[in-house]
Design a protein around this motif. Structure first.
Motif, PDB file in Angstrom:
ATOM      1  N   GLY A 162       0.442  -3.432  -6.298  1.00 28.56           N
ATOM      2  CA  GLY A 162       0.094  -2.736  -5.079  1.00 28.56           C
ATOM      3  C   GLY A 162      -1.078  -1.800  -5.293  1.00 28.56           C
ATOM      4  N   ILE A 163      -1.388  -1.069  -4.230  1.00 28.99           N
ATOM      5  CA  ILE A 163      -2.497  -0.115  -4.246  1.00 28.99           C
ATOM      6  C   ILE A 163      -1.945   1.241  -3.827  1.00 28.99           C
ATOM      7  CG2 ILE A 163      -4.676   0.517  -3.114  1.00 28.99           C
ATOM      8  CD1 ILE A 163      -5.239  -2.471  -2.770  1.00 28.99           C
ATOM      9  N   SER A 164      -2.350   2.276  -4.545  1.00 25.70           N
ATOM     10  CA  SER A 164      -1.988   3.629  -4.135  1.00 25.70           C
ATOM     11  C   SER A 164      -3.251   4.355  -3.682  1.00 25.70           C
ATOM     12  CB  SER A 164      -1.318   4.394  -5.283  1.00 25.70           C
ATOM     13  OG  SER A 164      -2.254   4.716  -6.278  1.00 25.70           O
ATOM     14  N   TYR A 165      -3.065   5.318  -2.806  1.00 27.14           N
ATOM     15  CA  TYR A 165      -4.197   6.121  -2.316  1.00 27.14           C
ATOM     16  C   TYR A 165      -3.747   7.569  -2.232  1.00 27.14           C
ATOM     17  CZ  TYR A 165      -1.682   6.080   2.110  1.00 27.14           C
ATOM     18  OH  TYR A 165      -0.720   6.234   3.070  1.00 27.14           O
TER      19      TYR A 165
ATOM     20  N   ILE B 247       0.873  -1.174   0.000  1.00 25.75           N
ATOM     21  CA  ILE B 247       0.000   0.000   0.000  1.00 25.75           C
ATOM     22  C   ILE B 247       0.914   1.229   0.000  1.00 25.75           C
ATOM     23  CG2 ILE B 247      -1.866   1.199   1.211  1.00 25.75           C
ATOM     24  CD1 ILE B 247      -2.589  -1.678   0.298  1.00 25.75           C
ATOM     25  N   HIS B 248       0.693   2.157  -0.944  1.00 23.34           N
ATOM     26  CA  HIS B 248       1.556   3.330  -1.090  1.00 23.34           C
ATOM     27  C   HIS B 248       0.726   4.606  -1.159  1.00 23.34           C
ATOM     28  CE1 HIS B 248       4.699   0.561  -2.531  1.00 23.34           C
ATOM     29  NE2 HIS B 248       3.770   0.033  -3.295  1.00 23.34           N
ATOM     30  N   PRO B 249       1.193   5.693  -0.530  1.00 20.97           N
ATOM     31  CA  PRO B 249       0.577   6.989  -0.832  1.00 20.97           C
ATOM     32  C   PRO B 249       0.919   7.331  -2.280  1.00 20.97           C
ATOM     33  CG  PRO B 249       2.275   7.210   0.869  1.00 20.97           C
ATOM     34  CD  PRO B 249       2.224   5.780   0.484  1.00 20.97           C
TER      35      PRO B 249
ATOM     36  N   ARG C 199      -6.071   3.490  -6.380  1.00 20.13           N
ATOM     37  CA  ARG C 199      -5.709   2.886  -7.675  1.00 20.13           C
ATOM     38  C   ARG C 199      -4.906   1.608  -7.476  1.00 20.13           C
ATOM     39  NH1 ARG C 199      -6.222   6.041 -12.404  1.00 20.13           N
ATOM     40  NH2 ARG C 199      -6.616   8.221 -11.971  1.00 20.13           N
ATOM     41  N   TRP C 200      -5.135   0.661  -8.369  1.00 25.90           N
ATOM     42  CA  TRP C 200      -4.318  -0.543  -8.466  1.00 25.90           C
ATOM     43  C   TRP C 200      -3.151  -0.162  -9.372  1.00 25.90           C
ATOM     44  CZ3 TRP C 200      -4.058  -5.035  -6.020  1.00 25.90           C
ATOM     45  CH2 TRP C 200      -3.369  -6.098  -6.595  1.00 25.90           C
ATOM     46  N   LEU C 201      -1.904  -0.459  -8.953  1.00 26.79           N
ATOM     47  CA  LEU C 201      -0.737   0.048  -9.674  1.00 26.79           C
ATOM     48  C   LEU C 201      -0.500  -0.604 -11.031  1.00 26.79           C
ATOM     49  CD1 LEU C 201       1.761   0.587  -6.744  1.00 26.79           C
ATOM     50  CD2 LEU C 201       0.306   2.241  -7.903  1.00 26.79           C
ATOM     51  N   ASP C 202      -0.998  -1.808 -11.239  1.00 19.86           N
ATOM     52  CA  ASP C 202      -0.815  -2.467 -12.538  1.00 19.86           C
ATOM     53  C   ASP C 202      -2.167  -2.539 -13.241  1.00 19.86           C
ATOM     54  OD1 ASP C 202      -0.150  -3.925 -14.734  1.00 19.86           O
ATOM     55  OD2 ASP C 202       0.447  -5.732 -13.642  1.00 19.86           O
TER      56      ASP C 202
ATOM     57  N   GLU D  22     -14.650   3.531 -11.284  1.00 20.65           N
ATOM     58  CA  GLU D  22     -14.791   4.111 -12.607  1.00 20.65           C
ATOM     59  C   GLU D  22     -13.474   4.036 -13.363  1.00 20.65           C
ATOM     60  OE1 GLU D  22     -16.030   8.105 -11.663  1.00 20.65           O
ATOM     61  OE2 GLU D  22     -13.963   8.822 -11.633  1.00 20.65           O
ATOM     62  N   THR D  23     -13.523   4.380 -14.635  1.00 19.64           N
ATOM     63  CA  THR D  23     -12.330   4.376 -15.474  1.00 19.64           C
ATOM     64  C   THR D  23     -12.034   5.791 -15.913  1.00 19.64           C
ATOM     65  OG1 THR D  23     -12.865   2.176 -16.252  1.00 19.64           O
ATOM     66  CG2 THR D  23     -11.295   3.417 -17.553  1.00 19.64           C
ATOM     67  N   GLU D  24     -10.772   6.192 -15.736  1.00 21.27           N
ATOM     68  CA  GLU D  24     -10.318   7.504 -16.176  1.00 21.27           C
ATOM     69  C   GLU D  24      -9.128   7.282 -17.100  1.00 21.27           C
ATOM     70  OE1 GLU D  24      -9.205  11.576 -13.971  1.00 21.27           O
ATOM     71  OE2 GLU D  24      -7.838   9.933 -13.583  1.00 21.27           O
ATOM     72  N   ASN D  25      -9.238   7.702 -18.362  1.00 18.97           N
ATOM     73  CA  ASN D  25      -8.177   7.493 -19.358  1.00 18.97           C
ATOM     74  C   ASN D  25      -7.762   6.029 -19.429  1.00 18.97           C
ATOM     75  OD1 ASN D  25      -8.145  10.277 -19.850  1.00 18.97           O
ATOM     76  ND2 ASN D  25      -6.675  10.611 -18.205  1.00 18.97           N
ATOM     77  N   ASP D  26      -8.737   5.138 -19.466  1.00 19.14           N
ATOM     78  CA  ASP D  26      -8.522   3.683 -19.536  1.00 19.14           C
ATOM     79  C   ASP D  26      -7.840   3.112 -18.304  1.00 19.14           C
ATOM     80  OD1 ASP D  26      -9.761   3.473 -22.016  1.00 19.14           O
ATOM     81  OD2 ASP D  26      -7.892   3.916 -23.082  1.00 19.14           O
ATOM     82  N   THR D  27      -7.787   3.869 -17.222  1.00 19.47           N
ATOM     83  CA  THR D  27      -7.198   3.381 -15.974  1.00 19.47           C
ATOM     84  C   THR D  27      -8.292   3.348 -14.915  1.00 19.47           C
ATOM     85  OG1 THR D  27      -5.087   4.400 -16.537  1.00 19.47           O
ATOM     86  CG2 THR D  27      -5.401   3.757 -14.243  1.00 19.47           C
TER      87      THR D  27
END
Length: 143
Positions: free
Chosen positions: A38-41, A23-25, A65-68, A102-107
């Motif tokens: 990992g997951i970012s917040y 988990i990462h900021p 966000r999921w990093l991959d 949701e999806t933002e710019n395919d992410t």
């Protein structure tokens, strides 16, 4: 409750619910590679609105966000919904007012909103301790 306390509670909740995932900021993962997992917040917005002279509404929006983005587990949205629906902030539970995948710019990303009402406790004015009374004589005006 401060924004920092809420952000810390988000990180703690993610760490407890996803013990095998880093988990990462969001600010720390600026140089992440697509193979990193990992997951970012991050705090996306914070707002304090006055309702009355002593009442406020605090609103916070967080982005998760999921990093991959090419390898997102199918169960991730449901697991994030369950983990972040109610969080514990220093012993007090706070329930999300909205959770959105949701999806933002395919992410893909999750947006989590927490809204709470707060009351500002005003300082009480110092009360008069003792009133001293003295009798005085009125002098009649001489004409």
């Amino acid at each position: 409750m401060t924004t920092n306390q809420l952000t810390t509670a988000i990180a703690t909740t993610l760490t407890q619910n996803f013990p095998n995932i880093q988990i990462h900021p969001a600010s720390v993962i600026g140089n992440s590679t697509p193979t990193e997992k990992g997951i970012s917040y991050r705090l996306q917005s914070a707002q304090l609105t006055r309702e009355r002279s002593d009442r406020f509404v605090q609103s916070h929006a967080f982005e998760i966000r999921w990093l991959d983005p090419n390898d997102i587990p199918a169960t991730l949205p449901d697991e994030l919904f369950e983990a972040l629906e109610t969080i514990d902030v220093e012993g007090t539970p706070y329930r999300a007012t909205e959770l959105r995948w949701e999806t933002e710019n395919d992410t893909p990303r999750m947006l989590v909103y927490y809204t709470m009402r707060t009351t500002k406790v005003s300082e009480s004015a110092a009360t008069m301790q003792q009133l001293e009374q003295r009798s005085t004589a009125l002098k009649a005006a001489k004409e």
